[in-house]
Design an enzyme around this catalytic site. Structure first.
Site, short mmCIF file in Angstrom:
data_model
loop_
_atom_site.label_atom_id
_atom_site.label_comp_id
_atom_site.label_asym_id
_atom_site.label_seq_id
_atom_site.Cartn_x
_atom_site.Cartn_y
_atom_site.Cartn_z
N THR A 43 0.84 -1.21 0.00
CA THR A 43 0.00 0.00 0.00
C THR A 43 0.87 1.25 0.00
OG1 THR A 43 -1.51 -1.25 1.38
CG2 THR A 43 -1.94 1.10 1.20
N HIS A 46 2.10 1.93 -3.41
CA HIS A 46 1.07 2.60 -4.23
C HIS A 46 1.06 4.11 -3.98
CE1 HIS A 46 -0.20 -1.29 -5.32
NE2 HIS A 46 -1.05 -1.53 -4.36
N LEU A 268 -5.41 -8.67 -3.90
CA LEU A 268 -6.37 -7.77 -4.57
C LEU A 268 -6.11 -7.77 -6.07
CD1 LEU A 268 -6.09 -4.93 -1.94
CD2 LEU A 268 -8.10 -6.33 -2.39
N1 LIG Z 1 -7.07 -8.19 2.04
C1 LIG Z 1 -6.23 -7.58 2.85
O1 LIG Z 1 -6.55 -7.22 3.98
C2 LIG Z 1 -4.83 -7.35 2.37
C3 LIG Z 1 -3.85 -6.89 3.25
C4 LIG Z 1 -2.54 -6.73 2.76
C5 LIG Z 1 -2.26 -7.05 1.44
N2 LIG Z 1 -3.26 -7.47 0.61
C6 LIG Z 1 -2.97 -7.88 -0.78
O2 LIG Z 1 -2.40 -9.17 -0.69
C7 LIG Z 1 -1.52 -9.39 -1.80
C8 LIG Z 1 -0.16 -9.84 -1.30
O3 LIG Z 1 0.49 -8.83 -0.56
P1 LIG Z 1 2.09 -8.85 -0.42
O4 LIG Z 1 2.46 -7.68 0.39
O5 LIG Z 1 2.54 -10.19 0.01
O6 LIG Z 1 2.46 -8.58 -1.97
P2 LIG Z 1 3.69 -9.02 -2.88
O7 LIG Z 1 3.52 -8.30 -4.16
O8 LIG Z 1 4.96 -8.87 -2.12
O9 LIG Z 1 3.46 -10.59 -3.12
C9 LIG Z 1 2.70 -11.12 -4.16
C10 LIG Z 1 3.41 -12.36 -4.65
O10 LIG Z 1 2.59 -13.00 -5.63
C11 LIG Z 1 3.45 -13.52 -6.62
N3 LIG Z 1 2.71 -13.81 -7.85
C12 LIG Z 1 2.39 -12.98 -8.86
N4 LIG Z 1 1.75 -13.66 -9.85
C13 LIG Z 1 1.66 -14.94 -9.42
C14 LIG Z 1 1.11 -16.12 -9.98
N5 LIG Z 1 0.53 -16.13 -11.18
N6 LIG Z 1 1.19 -17.28 -9.26
C15 LIG Z 1 1.80 -17.31 -8.06
N7 LIG Z 1 2.34 -16.21 -7.47
C16 LIG Z 1 2.27 -15.05 -8.16
C17 LIG Z 1 4.53 -12.45 -6.77
O11 LIG Z 1 5.69 -12.95 -7.41
C18 LIG Z 1 4.75 -12.05 -5.32
O12 LIG Z 1 5.79 -12.78 -4.70
C19 LIG Z 1 -1.53 -8.06 -2.60
O13 LIG Z 1 -2.47 -8.18 -3.64
C20 LIG Z 1 -2.01 -7.06 -1.56
O14 LIG Z 1 -2.63 -5.95 -2.17
C21 LIG Z 1 -4.52 -7.64 1.05
ZN LIG Z 2 0.23 -3.10 5.23
#
Ligand SMILES: NC(=O)c1ccc[n+]([C@@H]2O[C@H](COP(=O)([O-])OP(=O)(O)OC[C@H]3O[C@@H](n4cnc5c(N)ncnc54)[C@H](O)[C@@H]3O)[C@@H](O)[C@H]2O)c1
Ligand SMILES: [Zn+2]
Ligand SMILES: [Zn+2]
Length: 357
Positions: A43, A46, A268
Site C-alpha cells: 500500500t 502505491h 487484490l
Molecule cells: N485483504 C487484505 O486485507 C490485504 C492486506 C494486505 C495485502 N493485501 C494484498 O495481498 C496481496 C499480497 O500482498 P504482499 O504484500 O505479500 O504482496 P507481494 O507483491 O509482495 O506478493 C505477491 C506475490 O505474488 C506472486 N505472484 C504474482 N503472480 C503470481 C502467480 N501467477 N502465481 C503465483 N504467485 C504469483 C509475486 O511474485 C509475489 O511474490 C496483494 O495483492 C495485496 O494488495 C490484502
Molecule cells: Zn500493510
C-alpha cells in the site's frame, strides 16, 4: 522533543521526502507512540508511486506515510483508559467508528465508516506517531520491535490460515510475498499437513521453504494443477489462500481445490475475475471467504499466542532493516523484486540525509 524526522508525501506525483516536522499531539482518546520499527507494505508503494488507487484513496496532502509499526507509548490523550506510558504496542490500521452496525456486532475490523491509519490520517514512517487508543495493541514484552512492526500484515495472514481450517489438511498458498509467507508459517503453526506454495519468483519460493512450505511450484516452469493433483493423490487441495492477486492463479486455484474445500481470498486483483460458478463453486460446495485485515482482536490474540510459543518463523521474511533515511532504497528494492519485508529504523542514522525543513 518538538520536531521529528518523517517521510512525507507532499506532491501528487511519484516519490516522497524526508522532512523535519512537528511531533504530533495526541487528542482525546489518542496516544503518542515513539516508533521503534516500521515496515514498508505494498500500500505504501502505491502511495509512493501515486498510482490510480492512491489518487482515489488519499484525500489530502501532505501526509506522513506508513502504517505498519511497533513502538512505546509516550503520552496519553485525554480520556485514555486502557494504556499507560511505557506500554509496548503495535499498530492496527483499521480505525473503527464504534457506532455502526458492524462495530456493534463484533465486526469492527470491517466498520462501515472505517478510517485507515496513514491514508486518512498521518502514519508512522517517522520517529513518533499519534493513533487512537483502540488501534494501539499492547504486545507482549518478548516480541522484538521488528516482529512487532510485522504484526499488522501478519495478522491478515494468520486470519486467512485460520479461516481455511488448517489442522491436518493439505493447503495451498498462492503468492509468497510477505502476506503469503505469513500464511505459510501460520498454516504450519496451526497444523497443516502439506503446504504447497506457488510463486513466479524462485527467490520468494526459497523463503517459503524456510518458513514451512512442503512443496514449491513455479507456474512459469511447471503445470501447477497437474503437480497439485500428483501431490494430493488426485484429490485436490483442502484449501487455498490467494496472496497474489493474480487472476490467472486464482482461477487455477478453483480448479485444483477439492470438492467441499475452502478458499481465503486476500490478494487484490487489479481486474474483475470470472468463475464458472457451477463446476468451480456450486457443485464443488466451495466455501469462499474474503479477508480484510485482522479480527479485532481475536486474530491478534491468536497471533500473539503463536509468537509467544515460538511457532511463527518471521526472520526469513525480513529482507532488510534500513535507516529511515534510506527509504528510497527500500522502495526501489521492492520495485525491483529484491526485497521482501523491509523494516525502517527511525533512530539509526542513515547515509542519505536529504532532510528538508
Ligand atoms: N485483504 C487484505 O486485507 C490485504 C492486506 C494486505 C495485502 N493485501 C494484498 O495481498 C496481496 C499480497 O500482498 P504482499 O504484500 O505479500 O504482496 P507481494 O507483491 O509482495 O506478493 C505477491 C506475490 O505474488 C506472486 N505472484 C504474482 N503472480 C503470481 C502467480 N501467477 N502465481 C503465483 N504467485 C504469483 C509475486 O511474485 C509475489 O511474490 C496483494 O495483492 C495485496 O494488495 C490484502
Ligand atoms: Zn500493510
Ligand atoms: Zn463502525
Amino acid at each position: 522533543m518538538t520536531q521529528m524526522k518523517a517521510i512525507v508525501k507532499t506532491e501528487t506525483s511519484f516519490g516522497a521526502s524526508l522532512k523535519r516536522v512537528p511531533v504530533p499531539t495526541p487528542g482525546p482518546g489518542e496516544v503518542l507512540v515513539k516508533i521503534m520499527a516500521t515496515a514498508i507494505c505494498g500500500t505504501d508503494v502505491h502511495v509512493y508511486e501515486w498510482n490510480k488507487w492512491a489518487q482515489g484513496a488519499v484525500k489530502s496532502l501532505p501526509r506522513v506515510m506508513g502504517h505498519e509499526f511497533s513502538g512505546e507509548v509516550l503520552e496519553l490523550g485525554e480520556g485514555v483508559k486502557n494504556l499507560i506510558k511505557g506500554d509496548r504496542v503495535a499498530g492496527e490500521t483499521h480505525i473503527p467508528c464504534g457506532k455502526c452496525y458492524q462495530c456493534k456486532n463484533g465486526l469492527q475490523h470491517i466498520c462501515a465508516n472505517m478510517v485507515l491509519f496513514s491514508i486518512d490520517s498521518d502514519g508512522c514512517f517517522a520517529q513518533y506517531t499519534v493513533i487512537p487508543e483502540i488501534c494501539a495493541r499492547k504486545i507482549p514484552e518478548d516480541i522484538p520491535w521488528e516482529h512487532g512492526a510485522m504484526m499488522e500484515p501478519l495478522g491478515t495472514s494468520v486470519r486467512a490460515a485460520q479461516e481455511v481450517v488448517p489442522a491436518g489438511a493439505n493447503a495451498a498458498v498462492i503468492g509468497a510475498g510477505p502476506i503469503g509467507l505469513g500464511a505459510v508459517t501460520a498454516l504450519k503453526a496451526l497444523g497443516a499437513a502439506r503446504i504447497i506454495v506457488s510463486d513466479i519468483s524462485d527467490d520468494r519460493l526459497s523463503i517459503a521453504a524456510e518458513v514451512g512450505a512442503t512443496h514449491l511450484l513455479n507456474p512459469l516452469k511447471e503445470d501447477v494443477t497437474a503437480k497439485v493433483m500428483e501431490i494430493t493423490s488426485g484429490v485436490g487441495t483442502d484449501s487455498f489462500i490467494d496472496a497474489s492477486g493474480s487472476v490467472r492463479a486464482i482461477s487455477e486455484g478453483f480448479r485444483y481445490l477439492r470438492k467441499g474445500g475452502r478458499v481465503a481470498l486476500v490478494g487484490l486483483p487489479s481486474e474483475p475475475i470470472s468463475l464458472e460458478l457451477g463446476p468451480q463453486v456450486i457443485f464443488k460446495e466451495a466455501k469462499i471467504i474474503g479477508i480484510h485485515g485482522r479480527k479485532m482482536f481475536e486474530t491478534w490474540t491468536v497471533m500473539e499466542n503463536l509468537m509467544a510459543g515460538g511457532l511463527l518463523e518471521l526472520d526469513p521474511i525480513v529482507s532488510h532493516i534500513l535507516p529511515l533515511e534510506d527509504f528510497e532504497k527500500g522502495f526501489s528494492l521492492l520495485k525491483e523484486g529484491k526485497g521482501c519485508k523491509i523494516i525502517l529504523d527511525p533512530w539509526q542514522e542513515g547515509q542519505l540525509p536529504t532532510l528538508q525543513e
